[in-house]
Design a protein around this motif. Structure first.
Motif, PDB file in Angstrom:
ATOM      1  N   ASP A   5       1.346   0.827  -7.258  1.00  0.00           N
ATOM      2  CA  ASP A   5       0.603   1.941  -6.675  1.00  0.00           C
ATOM      3  C   ASP A   5       1.362   2.606  -5.534  1.00  0.00           C
ATOM      4  O   ASP A   5       1.410   3.832  -5.424  1.00  0.00           O
ATOM      5  N   HIS A   9       2.451   6.531  -7.420  1.00  0.00           N
ATOM      6  CA  HIS A   9       1.261   7.343  -7.604  1.00  0.00           C
ATOM      7  C   HIS A   9       1.569   8.812  -7.325  1.00  0.00           C
ATOM      8  O   HIS A   9       2.534   9.153  -6.641  1.00  0.00           O
ATOM      9  N   CYS A  12      -3.986  13.914  -6.677  1.00  0.00           N
ATOM     10  CA  CYS A  12      -4.866  14.591  -7.632  1.00  0.00           C
ATOM     11  C   CYS A  12      -4.413  16.034  -7.842  1.00  0.00           C
ATOM     12  O   CYS A  12      -4.457  16.550  -8.972  1.00  0.00           O
ATOM     13  N   ARG A  15      -1.441  15.956 -10.204  1.00  0.00           N
ATOM     14  CA  ARG A  15      -1.848  15.609 -11.568  1.00  0.00           C
ATOM     15  C   ARG A  15      -2.543  16.790 -12.238  1.00  0.00           C
ATOM     16  O   ARG A  15      -2.269  17.112 -13.406  1.00  0.00           O
ATOM     17  N   ILE A  29      -5.222   6.122 -18.895  1.00  0.00           N
ATOM     18  CA  ILE A  29      -4.705   5.159 -17.927  1.00  0.00           C
ATOM     19  C   ILE A  29      -4.799   3.773 -18.550  1.00  0.00           C
ATOM     20  O   ILE A  29      -5.895   3.327 -18.898  1.00  0.00           O
ATOM     21  N   LEU A  33      -7.012   0.815 -12.073  1.00  0.00           N
ATOM     22  CA  LEU A  33      -7.200   2.110 -11.436  1.00  0.00           C
ATOM     23  C   LEU A  33      -6.842   2.012  -9.965  1.00  0.00           C
ATOM     24  O   LEU A  33      -7.353   1.152  -9.242  1.00  0.00           O
ATOM     25  N   TRP A  34      -5.957   2.883  -9.525  1.00  0.00           N
ATOM     26  CA  TRP A  34      -5.574   2.962  -8.130  1.00  0.00           C
ATOM     27  C   TRP A  34      -6.440   3.998  -7.426  1.00  0.00           C
ATOM     28  O   TRP A  34      -6.986   4.907  -8.074  1.00  0.00           O
ATOM     29  N   SER A  36      -5.467   6.489  -5.912  1.00  0.00           N
ATOM     30  CA  SER A  36      -4.886   7.804  -6.208  1.00  0.00           C
ATOM     31  C   SER A  36      -5.290   8.332  -7.579  1.00  0.00           C
ATOM     32  O   SER A  36      -5.079   9.519  -7.880  1.00  0.00           O
ATOM     33  N   ASP A  37      -5.869   7.470  -8.432  1.00  0.00           N
ATOM     34  CA  ASP A  37      -6.347   7.906  -9.746  1.00  0.00           C
ATOM     35  C   ASP A  37      -7.746   8.518  -9.675  1.00  0.00           C
ATOM     36  O   ASP A  37      -8.211   9.088 -10.657  1.00  0.00           O
ATOM     37  N   GLU A  38      -8.407   8.369  -8.547  1.00  0.00           N
ATOM     38  CA  GLU A  38      -9.816   8.765  -8.444  1.00  0.00           C
ATOM     39  C   GLU A  38      -9.930  10.256  -8.142  1.00  0.00           C
ATOM     40  O   GLU A  38     -10.251  10.673  -7.029  1.00  0.00           O
ATOM     41  N   TYR A  45     -14.009  11.542 -16.404  1.00  0.00           N
ATOM     42  CA  TYR A  45     -13.513  10.235 -16.798  1.00  0.00           C
ATOM     43  C   TYR A  45     -14.438   9.572 -17.813  1.00  0.00           C
ATOM     44  O   TYR A  45     -15.664   9.719 -17.740  1.00  0.00           O
TER      45      TYR A  45
END
Length: 224
Positions: A5, A9, A12, A15, A29, A33-34, A36-38, A45
């Motif tokens: 991570d 990462h 957002c 991405r 993914i 989940l990190w 930074s994925d949120e 999702y």
């Protein structure tokens, strides 16, 4: 990328810009989940959970078939050894096979791969549930075998109903080499070890359509 991570990462904003640049509509993914994925504001999702023993059974056979993975006896022996350790860090990634035998779904959703064997607890389950409250669609792998639940799930995703089938009108993903199975005693022990994954799995209704707005969602009732 599992366990990296801090150095891999993206934000957002980055991405979302990448998806727009290629007109991409789907990403996946395949690790924990990190934070930074949120990207709840930028993306919707979805997730499929799997019955824990079925997931362990599948992972054992998958690794043995395609990656010369260890036999069941070695994996269970390693898990027992890890459970007897006191407070030793499990490492940051998902690669060790024993982690798939110790509440792997809770570990991945709670970003808890580093937690020692046997130390996943109620707090991690609460963290996983809190994370899932941000998801737009939640289902279970077992739902795909039921025509009505599968259709409901695919409708929520905007997918064609027949995309899961092969040209022979059969489920496209089947187990061809069933090398390992659990005895009744092993299954009972693994259910106890994985009681937190079982709690998380059983907490979910069968197919959950949730609001696409980035707020805490209410779970709907179990599908008939």
């Amino acid at each position: 990328d599992s366990g990296h991570d801090a150095d891999r990462h993206v934000t957002c904003k980055q991405r979302a810009a990448y998806f727009r640049s290629g007109n991409y509509t789907y990403g996946q993914i395949e690790r924990e989940l990190w934070p930074s994925d949120e990207c709840w504001q930028e993306f919707s999702y979805g997730i499929l959970l799997r019955e824990p023993l079925e997931l362990m059974h599948s992972e054992l056979n998958y690794r043995a078939t395609f990656y010369r993975g260890p036999p069941k006896s070695d994996v269970l022996e390693e898990l027992r050894d890890k459970l007897s350790d006191e407070g030793l860090s499990a490492g940051p990634d998902q690669r060790p096979m024993w982690k798939f035998m110790d509440n792997i779904q809770t570990r991945l959703l709670a970003n808890a791969l580093h937690v020692p064997a046997g130390h996943i607890g109620a707090g991690h389950v609460r963290a996983a549930k809190s994370l899932l409250s941000n998801f737009s669609v939640i289902g279970r792998v077992e739902d795909l075998g039921d025509a009505s639940r599968r259709a409901r799930l695919f409708d929520l995703l905007g997918w064609e109903h027949d995309t899961i089938y092969s040209s022979q009108n059969r489920l496209g993903n089947v187990l061809n080499k069933d090398l390992f199975n659990f005895s009744q005693e092993e299954a009972a022990w693994l259910r106890h070890v994985n009681r937190h994954d079982l709690e998380l799995y059983n907490w979910l209704p069968s197919v959950i359509p949730l609001s696409r707005r980035p707020q805490r969602r209410r779970l709907l009732g179990r599908a008939p």
